[in-house]
Design a protein around this motif. Structure first.
Motif, PDB file in Angstrom:
ATOM      1  N   GLU A   1    -100.549  39.068 -22.083  1.00  0.00           N
ATOM      2  CA  GLU A   1    -100.727  40.201 -22.989  1.00  0.00           C
ATOM      3  C   GLU A   1    -102.060  40.909 -22.770  1.00  0.00           C
ATOM      4  O   GLU A   1    -102.258  42.020 -23.261  1.00  0.00           O
ATOM      5  CB  GLU A   1    -100.588  39.750 -24.447  1.00  0.00           C
ATOM      6  CG  GLU A   1     -99.131  39.561 -24.861  1.00  0.00           C
ATOM      7  CD  GLU A   1     -98.973  39.090 -26.292  1.00  0.00           C
ATOM      8  OE1 GLU A   1     -99.974  38.581 -26.860  1.00  0.00           O
ATOM      9  OE2 GLU A   1     -97.860  39.212 -26.837  1.00  0.00           O
ATOM     10  N   HIS A   2    -102.953  40.279 -22.030  1.00  0.00           N
ATOM     11  CA  HIS A   2    -104.206  40.946 -21.686  1.00  0.00           C
ATOM     12  C   HIS A   2    -103.967  42.164 -20.800  1.00  0.00           C
ATOM     13  O   HIS A   2    -104.823  43.045 -20.723  1.00  0.00           O
ATOM     14  CB  HIS A   2    -105.158  39.979 -20.978  1.00  0.00           C
ATOM     15  CG  HIS A   2    -105.741  38.929 -21.874  1.00  0.00           C
ATOM     16  ND1 HIS A   2    -106.552  39.222 -22.945  1.00  0.00           N
ATOM     17  CD2 HIS A   2    -105.633  37.578 -21.847  1.00  0.00           C
ATOM     18  CE1 HIS A   2    -106.921  38.103 -23.548  1.00  0.00           C
ATOM     19  NE2 HIS A   2    -106.374  37.099 -22.906  1.00  0.00           N
ATOM     20  N   VAL A   3    -102.821  42.213 -20.110  1.00  0.00           N
ATOM     21  CA  VAL A   3    -102.559  43.331 -19.202  1.00  0.00           C
ATOM     22  C   VAL A   3    -101.321  44.131 -19.603  1.00  0.00           C
ATOM     23  O   VAL A   3    -100.802  44.919 -18.816  1.00  0.00           O
ATOM     24  CB  VAL A   3    -102.417  42.849 -17.741  1.00  0.00           C
ATOM     25  CG1 VAL A   3    -103.739  42.324 -17.217  1.00  0.00           C
ATOM     26  CG2 VAL A   3    -101.320  41.794 -17.599  1.00  0.00           C
ATOM     27  N   GLY A   4    -100.833  43.946 -20.831  1.00  0.00           N
ATOM     28  CA  GLY A   4     -99.691  44.738 -21.267  1.00  0.00           C
ATOM     29  C   GLY A   4     -98.755  43.972 -22.179  1.00  0.00           C
ATOM     30  O   GLY A   4     -99.153  43.032 -22.858  1.00  0.00           O
ATOM     31  N   ARG A   5     -97.494  44.354 -22.161  1.00  0.00           N
ATOM     32  CA  ARG A   5     -96.482  43.754 -23.018  1.00  0.00           C
ATOM     33  C   ARG A   5     -95.760  42.623 -22.298  1.00  0.00           C
ATOM     34  O   ARG A   5     -95.710  42.584 -21.068  1.00  0.00           O
ATOM     35  CB  ARG A   5     -95.476  44.809 -23.477  1.00  0.00           C
ATOM     36  CG  ARG A   5     -96.105  45.877 -24.349  1.00  0.00           C
ATOM     37  CD  ARG A   5     -95.066  46.660 -25.105  1.00  0.00           C
ATOM     38  NE  ARG A   5     -95.710  47.539 -26.087  1.00  0.00           N
ATOM     39  CZ  ARG A   5     -95.109  48.045 -27.149  1.00  0.00           C
ATOM     40  NH1 ARG A   5     -93.832  47.760 -27.379  1.00  0.00           N
ATOM     41  NH2 ARG A   5     -95.756  48.826 -27.983  1.00  0.00           N
ATOM     42  N   VAL A   6     -95.187  41.718 -23.110  1.00  0.00           N
ATOM     43  CA  VAL A   6     -94.538  40.524 -22.564  1.00  0.00           C
ATOM     44  C   VAL A   6     -93.210  40.289 -23.271  1.00  0.00           C
ATOM     45  O   VAL A   6     -93.113  40.436 -24.500  1.00  0.00           O
ATOM     46  CB  VAL A   6     -95.436  39.273 -22.746  1.00  0.00           C
ATOM     47  CG1 VAL A   6     -94.743  38.029 -22.202  1.00  0.00           C
ATOM     48  CG2 VAL A   6     -96.789  39.480 -22.072  1.00  0.00           C
ATOM     49  N   VAL A   7     -92.182  39.945 -22.505  1.00  0.00           N
ATOM     50  CA  VAL A   7     -90.937  39.453 -23.077  1.00  0.00           C
ATOM     51  C   VAL A   7     -90.660  38.075 -22.492  1.00  0.00           C
ATOM     52  O   VAL A   7     -91.049  37.788 -21.356  1.00  0.00           O
ATOM     53  CB  VAL A   7     -89.736  40.393 -22.799  1.00  0.00           C
ATOM     54  CG1 VAL A   7     -89.943  41.739 -23.463  1.00  0.00           C
ATOM     55  CG2 VAL A   7     -89.507  40.561 -21.296  1.00  0.00           C
TER      56      VAL A   7
END
Length: 267
Positions: free
Chosen positions: A148-154
């Protein structure tokens, strides 16, 4: 939390920079790369340490494998005996399955497979994460927090990773391709290239923001722009005549198929 980033290429250095921006202590990060000079350069740029892969892994609670798929087997063989029993191993190499890693790491090692994409460079990445057999819910959340430090996560089943590669992993290349074509169209129609570029990029950004912030289905948004007998309808008719929608479906099927083909086969 000590983190070893094994691989100082684009994604490895991007993750290092993002961790530091978010307040992670550079002293708790150690970088490694098969090209020592590159590890030294990236470590100096971010103020982190650098070391050989085995030494870096031995000191880490989280070991991030950020090398090319063809280099993964050799790297895992090198670090295998140094990975801590309670360490979390996060792989961001395309096509490398959790089973592939679990078979080569000590029995019971927790592994998470992640497919990120290049917008991680500007903290707007999309990462799809699949935990291996031994991951606890707490470790899954630890991996999620890392990415999540570099964006969104699924988080999804690993069986979907080839589709993820086709949609978001390779997705930026499709967007850049379309943007390039739209810019060229503007130039063809007489606009200066810098003006055409600004028009296209802001239009793309605005349209994507509308989808995210309104939650409205893209079909509805498209229909709102498409006045009967208007310019948008004429353009969309031309795209349909050229089977652009079908071409995109075929292209993404090809990407997913190639992702599966690139996955290393077990002996």
């Amino acid at each position: 939390m000590p983190i070893a980033l094994l691989g100082a290429g684009v994604m490895g250095s991007t993750l290092a920079a993002a961790l530091i921006r978010s307040g992670h202590d550079p002293a708790d990060l150690v970088l490694s790369d098969r090209v020592t000079a590159r590890a030294e350069q990236v470590a100096a740029q971010h103020g982190t340490r650098h070391d050989a892969p085995a030494a870096a892994a031995a000191a880490a609670d989280v070991v991030v494998l950020a090398v090319k798929p063809q280099d993964m087997a050799a790297l895992v063989a090198e670090i295998r005996d140094q990975v801590r029993p309670d360490a979390l191993v996060v792989s961001i190499a395309a096509g490398i399955t959790t089973e592939f890693l679990e078979r080569r790491l000590p029995e019971g090692t927790s592994v998470v497979r992640v497919m990120p994409n290049t917008p991680a460079l500007v903290d707007q990445g999309m990462s799809a994460m699949s935990p291996g057999r031994h991951c606890t819910p707490e470790q899954v959340e630890r991996a999620r927090a890392l990415m999540e430090h570099v964006g969104r996560v699924v988080v999804l089943d690993e069986g979907h990773q080839d589709a993820v590669t086709a949609i978001s992993g390779s997705g930026p290349s499709y967007i850049f391709y379309v943007v390039e074509a739209m810019i060229e169209a503007g130039v063809l129609l007489g606009l200066p290239r810098d003006t055409s570029t600004e028009l296209v990029v802001q239009t793309l950004y605005g349209a994507a923001t509308m989808i995210r912030e309104t939650g409205t289905h893209p079909t509805v948004l498209r229909e709102q722009v498409s006045s009967p007998g208007g310019t948008s309808v004429a353009a969309l008719r031309a795209l349909e005549d050229h089977k652009v929608r079908a071409a995109f479906l075929t292209a993404m099927e090809a990407a997913a198929r190639r992702s599966h083909e690139l996955s290393p086969r077990e002996e």
